[in-house]
Scaffold this motif. Structure first.
Motif, PDB file in Angstrom:
ATOM      1  N   GLY A   1     -21.181 -18.896   8.494  1.00 58.93           N
ATOM      2  CA  GLY A   1     -21.603 -19.144   7.134  1.00 58.93           C
ATOM      3  C   GLY A   1     -22.726 -20.139   7.009  1.00 58.93           C
ATOM      4  N   THR A   2     -23.172 -20.712   8.123  1.00 59.61           N
ATOM      5  CA  THR A   2     -24.229 -21.702   8.112  1.00 59.61           C
ATOM      6  C   THR A   2     -25.414 -21.167   8.892  1.00 59.61           C
ATOM      7  OG1 THR A   2     -22.537 -23.416   8.139  1.00 59.61           O
ATOM      8  CG2 THR A   2     -24.782 -24.091   8.611  1.00 59.61           C
ATOM      9  N   THR A   3     -26.593 -21.186   8.276  1.00 65.33           N
ATOM     10  CA  THR A   3     -27.754 -20.602   8.917  1.00 65.33           C
ATOM     11  C   THR A   3     -28.863 -21.631   9.081  1.00 65.33           C
ATOM     12  OG1 THR A   3     -28.669 -19.872   6.801  1.00 65.33           O
ATOM     13  CG2 THR A   3     -27.243 -18.321   7.991  1.00 65.33           C
ATOM     14  N   ILE A   4     -29.790 -21.315   9.974  1.00 63.72           N
ATOM     15  CA  ILE A   4     -30.933 -22.169  10.232  1.00 63.72           C
ATOM     16  C   ILE A   4     -32.036 -21.272  10.776  1.00 63.72           C
ATOM     17  CG2 ILE A   4     -30.223 -22.678  12.604  1.00 63.72           C
ATOM     18  CD1 ILE A   4     -31.345 -25.483  12.281  1.00 63.72           C
ATOM     19  N   ASP A   5     -33.290 -21.644  10.525  1.00 60.26           N
ATOM     20  CA  ASP A   5     -34.425 -20.929  11.103  1.00 60.26           C
ATOM     21  C   ASP A   5     -34.554 -21.406  12.546  1.00 60.26           C
ATOM     22  OD1 ASP A   5     -36.927 -20.036  11.950  1.00 60.26           O
ATOM     23  OD2 ASP A   5     -37.778 -20.131   9.942  1.00 60.26           O
ATOM     24  N   ILE A   6     -33.972 -20.646  13.469  1.00 62.38           N
ATOM     25  CA  ILE A   6     -33.914 -21.067  14.862  1.00 62.38           C
ATOM     26  C   ILE A   6     -35.311 -21.237  15.453  1.00 62.38           C
ATOM     27  CG2 ILE A   6     -33.192 -20.351  17.177  1.00 62.38           C
ATOM     28  CD1 ILE A   6     -30.777 -19.033  15.914  1.00 62.38           C
TER      29      ILE A   6
END
Length: 263
Positions: free
Chosen positions: A3-8
């Motif tokens: 549920g947690t995203t980031i621009d890798i």
């Protein structure tokens, strides 16, 4: 699912665009597996056109530039490109994102190198797109050699104090307070999927957030994009078979050939 995203890709890019980091990488030597690959597959790039993905400070340039007819290295880290251009003025270094290979057009290169697990810096969809783009910029029969983070490594998904080796520098990084702060900050973004995992990695005092995949799944990705595997190598440069034990290998290296159109 997570549920947690980031621009890798953006996160990882920020780790390398520093002058001190660029100078450090510029002084690093080839890995054991890279030396083996460059020797065994020299006829596939000697006198030909080579593209070096995420070339950084030119760590691999010194070994390849004297042998190729046309050497192009791409990166987005300005600090890295500055060092590479200073050290290798006869090479071509472009400020270009690895995800923008279509700008070269089809069949532009005979050999593409993806060293230092450059594909691990991207998320799943971007990684698959890059592999297909590499297929497109290669001539039929062209070779793609790259390394990747091994999901089967016995320390994949570990945490500080799980040192990759007993090298003094790594031990210091693993017990450093900043390593724990970085790890705890990034841990919510790590996740496991059926075909891959995103793990916090020891790089830069546990600041990396990288894509990990096992050997069999990686080869399926390549086959779907129109590649045939030519050789597999462990981190120490030893040849490995499809079913060999790779639990001690943090990175794996593959050499494959463009064999057709993506399925």
């Amino acid at each position: 699912m997570h549920g947690t995203t980031i621009d890798i890709a953006r996160h990882n890019a920020g780790l390398f665009d520093r002058s001190d980091i660029a100078e450090w990488y510029g002084g690093q030597s080839l890995f054991a597996a890279e030396r083996v690959i460059f020797e065994h597959f020299r006829e596939d790039y000697a006198g030909k056109r080579l593209l070096d993905l995420g070339v950084g400070s030119g760590r691999t340039t010194h070994a390849l530039l004297p042998h190729v007819a046309d050497y192009v290295g791409i990166d987005k880290a300005q600090a890295m490109l500055s060092v590479a251009r200073r050290n290798f003025p006869s090479a071509t270094f472009l400020d270009l994102d690895v995800r923008s290979l279509s700008e070269f057009g089809p069949g532009r290169f005979d050999f593409v190198l993806g060293a230092l697990a450059i594909l691990s810096a991207f998320d799943h969809a971007e990684r698959l797109a890059v592999i297909e783009s590499v297929h497109d910029v290669l001539v039929p029969g062209g070779v793609f050699a790259f390394s990747f983070h091994n999901r089967g490594w016995h320390r994949a998904g570990g945490m500080p104090l799980h040192a990759r080796s007993w090298h003094p520098r790594e031990i210091v990084n693993s017990v450093h307070p900043q390593s724990w702060l970085n790890y705890l900050r990034l841990r919510p973004f790590a996740h496991e999927e059926a075909d891959y995992a995103i793990h916090v990695d020891p790089a830069h005092r546990w600041s990396g957030l990288f894509y990990f995949i096992d050997l069999a799944t990686q080869e399926r990705q390549l086959a779907a994009a129109g590649f045939e595997t030519l050789a597999r190598f462990g981190e120490d440069g030893r040849p490995i078979g499809a079913g060999d034990d790779t639990t001690r290998d943090g990175l794996l290296h593959l050499v494959c050939q463009r064999s057709g159109t993506p399925h």
